[in-house]
Design a protein around this motif. Structure first.
Motif, PDB file in Angstrom:
ATOM      1  N   GLU E 142      -4.159   1.977  11.835  1.00 51.40           N
ATOM      2  CA  GLU E 142      -4.991   1.877  10.595  1.00 51.40           C
ATOM      3  C   GLU E 142      -3.818   2.119   9.452  1.00 51.40           C
ATOM      4  O   GLU E 142      -4.222   1.131   8.526  1.00 51.40           O
ATOM      5  CB  GLU E 142      -5.896   3.248  10.382  1.00 51.40           C
ATOM      6  CG  GLU E 142      -6.773   3.158   9.322  1.00 51.40           C
ATOM      7  CD  GLU E 142      -7.909   4.233   8.983  1.00 51.40           C
ATOM      8  OE1 GLU E 142      -7.701   5.325   9.520  1.00 51.40           O
ATOM      9  OE2 GLU E 142      -8.704   3.891   8.273  1.00 51.40           O
ATOM     10  N   ILE E 145      -2.508  -1.415   8.849  1.00 61.03           N
ATOM     11  CA  ILE E 145      -3.509  -2.317   7.844  1.00 61.03           C
ATOM     12  C   ILE E 145      -3.517  -1.920   6.421  1.00 61.03           C
ATOM     13  O   ILE E 145      -3.504  -2.687   5.566  1.00 61.03           O
ATOM     14  CB  ILE E 145      -5.006  -2.196   8.507  1.00 61.03           C
ATOM     15  CG1 ILE E 145      -4.936  -3.061   9.712  1.00 61.03           C
ATOM     16  CG2 ILE E 145      -5.993  -2.988   7.581  1.00 61.03           C
ATOM     17  CD1 ILE E 145      -6.234  -2.570  10.544  1.00 61.03           C
ATOM     18  N   LEU E 146      -3.676  -0.530   6.132  1.00 61.59           N
ATOM     19  CA  LEU E 146      -3.912  -0.116   4.763  1.00 61.59           C
ATOM     20  C   LEU E 146      -2.585  -0.655   3.936  1.00 61.59           C
ATOM     21  O   LEU E 146      -2.752  -0.778   2.727  1.00 61.59           O
ATOM     22  CB  LEU E 146      -3.933   1.410   4.718  1.00 61.59           C
ATOM     23  CG  LEU E 146      -5.254   1.734   5.468  1.00 61.59           C
ATOM     24  CD1 LEU E 146      -5.163   3.311   5.543  1.00 61.59           C
ATOM     25  CD2 LEU E 146      -6.495   1.374   4.823  1.00 61.59           C
ATOM     26  N   ALA E 149      -2.633  -3.722   2.237  1.00 59.38           N
ATOM     27  CA  ALA E 149      -3.427  -3.868   0.628  1.00 59.38           C
ATOM     28  C   ALA E 149      -2.876  -3.555  -0.578  1.00 59.38           C
ATOM     29  O   ALA E 149      -2.405  -2.342  -0.546  1.00 59.38           O
ATOM     30  CB  ALA E 149      -4.730  -3.041   1.266  1.00 59.38           C
ATOM     31  N   ILE E 150      -2.733  -4.645  -1.189  1.00 61.68           N
ATOM     32  CA  ILE E 150      -2.053  -4.295  -2.512  1.00 61.68           C
ATOM     33  C   ILE E 150      -2.930  -3.107  -3.362  1.00 61.68           C
ATOM     34  O   ILE E 150      -2.363  -2.454  -4.202  1.00 61.68           O
ATOM     35  CB  ILE E 150      -2.025  -5.626  -3.470  1.00 61.68           C
ATOM     36  CG1 ILE E 150      -1.320  -5.348  -4.749  1.00 61.68           C
ATOM     37  CG2 ILE E 150      -3.246  -6.142  -3.683  1.00 61.68           C
ATOM     38  CD1 ILE E 150      -0.857  -6.554  -5.357  1.00 61.68           C
ATOM     39  N   GLY E 151      -4.216  -3.148  -2.920  1.00 58.50           N
ATOM     40  CA  GLY E 151      -5.055  -2.271  -3.538  1.00 58.50           C
ATOM     41  C   GLY E 151      -5.034  -0.570  -3.129  1.00 58.50           C
ATOM     42  O   GLY E 151      -5.524   0.043  -3.631  1.00 58.50           O
ATOM     43  N   TYR E 152      -4.382  -0.702  -2.057  1.00 58.69           N
ATOM     44  CA  TYR E 152      -4.154   0.910  -1.525  1.00 58.69           C
ATOM     45  C   TYR E 152      -3.143   1.548  -2.369  1.00 58.69           C
ATOM     46  O   TYR E 152      -2.042   1.061  -2.413  1.00 58.69           O
ATOM     47  CB  TYR E 152      -3.796   0.774   0.023  1.00 58.69           C
ATOM     48  CG  TYR E 152      -3.804   2.046   0.629  1.00 58.69           C
ATOM     49  CD1 TYR E 152      -4.980   2.655   1.162  1.00 58.69           C
ATOM     50  CD2 TYR E 152      -2.643   2.988   0.415  1.00 58.69           C
ATOM     51  CE1 TYR E 152      -4.839   3.872   1.512  1.00 58.69           C
ATOM     52  CE2 TYR E 152      -2.549   4.088   1.147  1.00 58.69           C
ATOM     53  CZ  TYR E 152      -3.654   4.861   1.759  1.00 58.69           C
ATOM     54  OH  TYR E 152      -3.725   6.018   2.214  1.00 58.69           O
ATOM     55  N   PRO E 153      -3.369   2.658  -2.892  1.00 57.81           N
ATOM     56  CA  PRO E 153      -2.275   3.263  -3.855  1.00 57.81           C
ATOM     57  C   PRO E 153      -1.258   3.687  -3.087  1.00 57.81           C
ATOM     58  O   PRO E 153      -1.107   4.125  -2.000  1.00 57.81           O
ATOM     59  CB  PRO E 153      -3.103   4.353  -4.427  1.00 57.81           C
ATOM     60  CG  PRO E 153      -4.265   4.664  -3.550  1.00 57.81           C
ATOM     61  CD  PRO E 153      -4.539   3.550  -2.824  1.00 57.81           C
ATOM     62  N   ILE E 159       3.235  -4.513   3.048  1.00 53.82           N
ATOM     63  CA  ILE E 159       3.946  -5.176   4.071  1.00 53.82           C
ATOM     64  C   ILE E 159       3.167  -6.140   4.486  1.00 53.82           C
ATOM     65  O   ILE E 159       2.113  -6.568   3.954  1.00 53.82           O
ATOM     66  CB  ILE E 159       4.005  -3.964   5.158  1.00 53.82           C
ATOM     67  CG1 ILE E 159       2.451  -3.791   5.906  1.00 53.82           C
ATOM     68  CG2 ILE E 159       4.966  -2.717   4.659  1.00 53.82           C
ATOM     69  CD1 ILE E 159       2.774  -3.041   7.293  1.00 53.82           C
ATOM     70  N   GLY E 160       3.814  -7.064   5.552  1.00 51.51           N
ATOM     71  CA  GLY E 160       3.089  -8.141   6.092  1.00 51.51           C
ATOM     72  C   GLY E 160       2.424  -7.663   7.096  1.00 51.51           C
ATOM     73  O   GLY E 160       1.806  -6.518   7.084  1.00 51.51           O
ATOM     74  N   ALA E 161       2.317  -8.518   8.286  1.00 52.01           N
ATOM     75  CA  ALA E 161       1.370  -8.015   9.625  1.00 52.01           C
ATOM     76  C   ALA E 161       2.506  -8.043  10.640  1.00 52.01           C
ATOM     77  O   ALA E 161       2.221  -8.887  11.400  1.00 52.01           O
ATOM     78  CB  ALA E 161       0.220  -8.966   9.810  1.00 52.01           C
TER      79      ALA E 161
END
Lengths: 251, 251, 251, 251, 251, 251
Positions: E142, E145-146, E149-153, E159-161
């Motif tokens: 998890e 994935i977080l 996301a640019i929106g995750y503070p 990062i990439g995947a």
């Protein structure tokens, strides 16, 4: 205790192992066979091929001929069976590939009706490294069903529905093998090792299957709890059950 | 015979059933409980909720209040447990939804260490019709592991690794339930029926679970063969095993 | 409503059931067949064997001969089909084992092209208790694909891609059977019961499959909610779909 | 025809879609929603978050703030819902991660009891690329069960057991998604496309989901046969069913 | 060759291992870590707990206290990490049970963004013998994935995947573990053995995991063919991939 | 880098594709084939049938005869193979149905021993829409095992254990297909498209498989992260691996 217990006057319990190649019953089920024999039970091995093409690489490299190789594998298997206390019957059906045919299945039905097994041992359903093993599995299971039918022609009495145990393939995780039964073979380990050493052509597997027995023994203890008074070194074989266990007690 | 057999001087064998709602242990495992009790063994039921919200529709429709319903379900469950020969402990953790929490799991650890179970009964992993059942399953299995660790704090001795049996959900095919053990409960059937009849609030299930016992009994015979001297009418309960069976003999 | 609805001038809808043994279409799909017939549709049963060896134990025990048994089973099946309102075609391919062959598959292709089914009923893919059922499944599905190909030789027009419904095996949980469709057969229950009673040789199954219909009916109601105005006693049959449902509306 | 058909005087059928993020109902179920609305039915979307953190990368890169992004996504979603003919209710529960909590589940129960759905649409159980989707699935399914229980507190009447349809995730093969229902959305395709074009922030998905509709349409025809009079260009959406279909006819 | 290869001026490749207990990275992934370090790459171990309660039975039996045990496990793990060439970061989140929380997941996101991993190693999804391992798996996946996301503070770049490799659990067949990658660790075997010997508290596992490396090495050769010039004694570790491999060439 | 890299003096790497019908190698593996050829490697296609009955509907509708259709399909396939840089060998074994026989398997063994493949491409195990594809899969895998055995008779040297890659079926989600390898075919896309356009009889598939390549390319990027310098339009093919990957490095 299970339903299978018979009154004192009945014949000894009977185990039937249906295997693809000459060595299979030793590596994969030698402990179960030796345990049954040690209890005075009858064990019959239906050995469908000698493993003459697919599991005799060393002999072929030494330049041996087909019939010669079959004779060697037969002699080794007979000595291993004797060491375990079992009788082996050879079908010489030809390996690599072992073909599923109605004729060979019918010969297996005759064995089922002859030996009237209380227990059946055979290969599991899948093995992506050896197509002969699933072929033997399919015929063993189909013959077991046919042998139960009074309408299926042939000699001998029909059989009941003996429980089936599928022994461990060489690459268990790749073959969908999950240990559902861990059988304690500590008491007969020396016998199994002796039988393995009858198979001179596959010497590299002696230690491999010894290590496997140690590992399954560790797993047995991990699943049994610390309190059972098991010996420090417990050895085990793993099996799957394609049919439900019949029980008079949960244990 | 299994490894679990204890010397004559040891305490009686102990069974722990971890269930979500007040009625579960009766419908799904009443036969196993009655069998154990009939052998003089100890059976403890950890009943996490009374099923007061999710399985008491009739009482709610009659206008009863929450505490009243809990009292009714408790009383019914106590009578059913007494009929089976078991002790029931209520956790009153709240149902619909039953929440998985570290606190409730910790209370289960204490019960494990107190009753030192040789056998654990609980719900299976999946049930798309009732989330409380999988919640109970998860806590029962996690507490069993924690109770084995000497480093986990709390009263009492650590436990071994008792085998786990998951009993049958109400819609087995939709819940991934495959009968892996069929337990013959013919000898205690009258006791199970008597316990079911203690659950007046769910009268419509009496015959439903009687029919299930008949059907599992037919299946038991189909998997056992015609030769076992089973009674004409055999009754059974079905279980799954999340951990391997430990055996000294294949049967 | 589905895509399958046809304009008023088209021929009646056609159902094809491909089954292994003489009784299968009655126990497992009698309700679906009776429903279709009651709507004025055509139902054809391709009955691959009489079940003369594998499902006629009582007759064999009474000392009857093979041809005699086949005649009995044929006559019973014809009466049951008539009761349901269907036509049955016998292939007499030999059971126990039913062999998968290109010739038998080809005969099925001819039936597909002849009856142009809108719906296909057959056994599910797995049945560890009876190898004939999966054999019938495989041929039913392969013939359905071959019959769609204009390049496959033979009489008649090619067919479309009719949806397939796999009916319930005798031991559903052991056969990987999950009810994906629950069909309400309440309105034709008397007809199905009448057809079952044509099968005198398997009298012990009459109540067994009545109980199953009750149980599937309970499950239908549990999955439909309390608001549908279903009768108190709803009876049902369960099916699996190997191919996706085509829909004009989610319902 | 299904059991769900109601008499003429009953309220219009009701669909409830439970989704994780603001755009999900458009890409994945816009066709089903538009179809229901086109039949005069009521459609309610329970939108748990705005997708403000996890699915608004473009806005974050443009330097927008959290509340600003939520406002944009809300406005887009409202326009898309209006285009489809549905009402959307925002829960603003916070995404990335969307947490499964009893409180949020309880709010969903209230919606279920309020809208009394005949049909439920939600995400499937697995998505290894986005944890919010499975979280929404779990709460949608649990709330549906809780809302059925008379003992679960809250306003409104209890609900029945409406069928559930899980719509297609972005990477279906990696998420265990198998098309079990292919819904013909040809008649409402223009409406779905219009709703997609309301989602300016995810413009790159317009063609992606158009291509998917084409592909599912091809698959629909492949599973329906050549004879149904389907238009040359059929468009479709795919769904899974976690619960069995209830049917009065096999089709 | 894979896409992951970076130009000469980029920072060294980075590996992140997320593990539940202090010893896990050694037994299960010591070879992969040593290989990466031997290529001059950076390896960071996110060690969520010291395994102080669940995997320190010997120390508890000797009467040691919690903080003392944590200090011992920390010191052992640091020495093992140094032997392998890796940095270890301790989270001290508390084991048995390790709880899945948003806060701990958030701390992992920060590590992801700090170390910018090209490769992630962690536990597989299932382990019926230890709930901490699946808990670590879920948070590792998890957080990965977080962190994308640019929106995750939070601090740091997104990062990439990065590809994920799940290392082998203690009882692979019971945990649904199928070897999907067999990594040749022959060249760094001495380093892995040295690291294992830093873990004095679990001396009984030294030979166990040596045997496992031998067995996985045999399996590697069986899957590679006789022609690769592999050394007689090849040692290996097994991994699963939850996400697809990205390749520029099939090999 | 993998074990497969050979010293400079060895023969070029060899790829063997075993396919059911004349077009399969183009639609499903044209990119992998073109990539291998572009590296100077040898690619051999064992084409078991011309797809003359099952995949030539247009020609049959135009009234062409069997031999004529076979000639057309052969000619198209030869041109497509030439475009890709591969050699195609026709077995003319007859399609719809393609039968699994020991004789055809034996002919495949001879090809394996002749071309000594480093890589094998074939159909996946399941395809509910076309039985010829699984038949080709089974023979390809069985022949690969037989060709490894020194005891299996025939010309040529035995082979090693080349890795197997199963290419994508037409309806992946219905066939249990999960992309385990995503191969970047951007560099050879024009070549694949050119080969597809050689297959005039299946013109409707040109765009279908172009769209698939785009979609798999999007998926490749989603699984690779934003940092790899991939071109805006990446195209890809998907594969499954039935055997574990052998690696010297995790990547």
């Amino acid at each position: 205790m299970t339903h299978g217990n018979a009154p004192a006057t009945s014949p000894p319990r009977s185990t039937l192992a249906v295997t693809a190649h000459a060595g299979d019953f030793v590596w994969r089920a030698g402990g179960a066979i030796a345990l049954a024999a040690s209890r005075g039970e009858k064990v019959t091995i239906a050995c469908l091929t000698f493993g003459e093409r697919g599991e005799s690489a060393k002999a072929w490299r030494e330049g041996k001929k087909l019939e010669e190789i079959k004779a060697i594998r037969r002699e080794e298997a007979e000595r291993a069976a004797a060491a375990l206390g079992a009788e082996v019957r050879f079908f010489d059906a030809g390996d690599y590939p072992l073909l599923v045919t109605p004729e060979l299945t019918d010969r297996l039905v005759a064995v089922y009706r002859d030996v009237q097994p209380d227990i059946v041992l055979t290969h599991p359903a899948d093995d992506p490294y050896n197509g002969d093993h699933p072929a033997a599995h399919r015929m063993a299971l189909e013959a077991r069903i046919l042998a139960q039918a009074i309408g299926y022609p042939g000699e001998g009495d029909i059989i009941g529905a003996p429980p089936v145990f599928c022994f461990e393939p060489h690459q268990p995780e790749m073959s969908g093998f999950r240990p559902e039964v861990l059988l304690d073979i500590t008491d007969v380990w020396e016998t199994k090792r002796e039988a393995m050493e009858c198979l001179a052509a596959q010497r590299h597997l002696w230690d491999y299957y010894t290590d496997l027995a140690v590992r399954r023994g560790v797993q047995l203890k991990r699943n049994a709890g610390p309190n059972l008074g098991l010996p420090h070194q417990t050895l085990a074989e793993a099996y799957m059950r394609p049919y439900p266990q019949i029980a008079k007690e949960l244990a």
